[in-house]
Design an enzyme around this catalytic site. Structure first.
Site, PDB file in Angstrom:
ATOM      1  N   SER A  50      -9.209   1.743   3.185  1.00 36.21           N
ATOM      2  CA  SER A  50      -9.164   1.968   1.666  1.00 36.21           C
ATOM      3  C   SER A  50      -7.780   1.892   1.311  1.00 36.21           C
ATOM      4  O   SER A  50      -6.863   2.502  -0.165  1.00 36.21           O
ATOM      5  CB  SER A  50      -8.063   3.688   2.397  1.00 36.21           C
ATOM      6  OG  SER A  50      -7.630   2.974   3.592  1.00 36.21           O
TER       7      SER A  50
ATOM      8  N   LYS B 255       1.245  -1.418  -0.085  1.00 34.34           N
ATOM      9  CA  LYS B 255       0.191   0.077  -0.068  1.00 34.34           C
ATOM     10  C   LYS B 255       0.843   1.437  -0.256  1.00 34.34           C
ATOM     11  O   LYS B 255       2.061   1.411   0.622  1.00 34.34           O
ATOM     12  CB  LYS B 255      -1.003   0.122   1.313  1.00 34.34           C
ATOM     13  CG  LYS B 255      -2.006   1.312   1.159  1.00 34.34           C
ATOM     14  CD  LYS B 255      -2.963   0.756   2.441  1.00 34.34           C
ATOM     15  CE  LYS B 255      -3.722   2.151   2.359  1.00 34.34           C
ATOM     16  NZ  LYS B 255      -4.577   2.036   3.553  1.00 34.34           N
TER      17      LYS B 255
ATOM     18  N   SER C 268     -10.091  -0.319   6.784  1.00 34.25           N
ATOM     19  CA  SER C 268      -9.800  -0.024   5.676  1.00 34.25           C
ATOM     20  C   SER C 268      -9.297  -1.212   5.182  1.00 34.25           C
ATOM     21  O   SER C 268      -8.464  -1.306   4.154  1.00 34.25           O
ATOM     22  CB  SER C 268      -9.088   1.160   5.471  1.00 34.25           C
ATOM     23  OG  SER C 268      -9.129   2.248   5.686  1.00 34.25           O
TER      24      SER C 268
END
Length: 404
Positions: free
Chosen positions: A148, A73, A172
């Site tokens: 996210s 990420k 997330s």
């Protein structure tokens, strides 16, 4: 290659070169439509490292993740790849060091294929709030993949990586896992080092593993978990071996279900979940249904704490250290206003404004301090046995199945 990654590694059937070529092929085929990555690593450099990993495997000296393809990420620091946190504010930022979890991956022979797309500064639950365009769900590109950690889940779902790292503040990792039929875990706070994670809400967020199966998620967790003396939030924890996490017999499981949360979900979801619990109980698992009296206060407390910490964390982006516009003219106030208005997205600005409000004079005690007290109350509460007459749901809306 078929089978779980863990099984392939355990049997020596994993070929890093073959796996990397397959990942590149899938990226070439799906990435333009899915938009799972912000930055991809150099292909030739990865091919050379894959060849080196293949040689180590052939020589019988593989590391735990030898040649395994991992997506990271884009709020987790990598010294050789730009780390943007999904924001134009950091579009030119290349960290001077690697995150602790990245070092663990490299030490175990992993190949980091790229940095994945995400809601800007991890502020979102759908993957739509990235400065680099929305991520789409590979199963149906008209739908969202959750956020996210949207890009990490999407990359796993279409086969661009074997494993992935995400971060989770209030869902997330777990939301993208649920939306894309992959697996994600938010570890216990402190079990995985946060050093090198670009912060959103420090007291809530954790880096966590993601994969296409539970055992592969467990494998990645065993690599990244552990005490980091350079992270004040890291806690000493026992070493975990993936062999200890292999699938257990249902009769050895004791499962706690917060029934109030199940009932608050969509009826189709709650019925499917409770049917699964019925099935596990039928195979010998012990299911405890409980009520948490203070759970209705959890969401307001979470948002107040998260927004307050976000406003504090994002105050550092004032056009000084992190200024990808390159324009440092005018006074500090003028530069700060220009940079923040131009480079922060609308959702980030909303959360900063909310955070500033709950921390401001006259509101801090009423909102932020009270929210931290509620968090402690929820943490210390002992769940009560569920008091409802029925604990199962049938296929028909509004009806119940059997008594427990």
């Amino acid at each position: 290659m078929t089978g779980s990654l863990y099984t392939l590694l355990k049997t020596g059937a994993y070929d890093p070169v073959e796996a990397l070529e397959e990942a590149f092929s899938r990226i070439d085929r799906y990435e333009d439509e899915v938009n799972a990555f912000i930055t991809l690593a150099d292909r030739e450099a990865l091919r050379r490292r894959a060849e080196e990993s293949r040689k180590r495997i052939e020589e019988g000296r593989p590391r735990r993740l030898e040649g395994v393809i991992v997506a990271v990420k884009d709020n987790i620091s990598t010294s050789w790849l730009t780390t943007t946190a999904g924001s134009r504010m950091l579009s030119c930022y290349k960290p001077p060091y690697n995150a602790y979890v990245v070092e663990r991956l490299l030490d175990e022979g992993a190949l980091i294929i790229g940095k994945t797309n995400m809601d800007e500064f991890a502020m979102g639950s759908t993957g739509e709030y990235s400065a680099y365009g929305p991520t789409r769900n590979p199963w149906d590109t008209s739908r969202v993949p959750g956020g996210s950690s949207s890009g990490s889940a999407a990359a796993l779902a279409y086969g661009a990586a074997d494993l992935a790292l995400g971060s989770d503040t209030g869902g997330s990792i777990r939301l993208p896992g649920a939306y894309t039929a992959t697996v994600g875990l938010k570890p216990t706070y402190g079990a995985v080092s946060r050093r090198g994670l670009i912060p959103y809400a420090n007291s809530l967020e954790q880096i966590g593993p993601m994969a296409r199966s539970v055992v592969d998620t467990a494998l990645l967790y065993t690599v990244i978990a552990g005490h980091d003396p350079l992270d004040a939030t890291s806690i000493p924890s026992p070493t975990v071996k993936v062999e200890d996490l292999e699938p257990a017999e249902p009769r050895s499981l004791r499962i706690c279900v917060v029934r109030d949360l199940v009932e608050a979900s969509h009826p189709t979801v709650s019925r499917a979940f409770l049917r699964l619990m019925d099935s596990l109980e039928g195979e010998g698992a012990s299911i405890d249904y409980v009520t948490i009296r203070s759970q209705r206060h959890v969401l307001p407390a979470y948002y107040i704490i998260a927004m307050a910490e976000a406003a504090s964390n994002l105050a550092r982006y004032d056009g000084g250290l992190y200024n990808c516009m390159g324009d440092k003219s005018g006074s500090w106030e003028e530069r700060n206003r220009r940079v923040r208005s131009s480079l922060f997205g609308a959702e980030v600005k909303r959360r900063i404004a909310m955070g500033v409000l709950v921390l401001s004079e006259g509101y801090r005690d009423e909102y932020y301090v009270l929210a931290t007290k509620v968090r402690r109350m929820v943490r210390d509460e002992n769940p009560l046995p569920y008091q409802g007459m029925h604990t199962g749901l049938s296929d028909e809306p509004g009806s119940t199945s059997k008594d427990r």
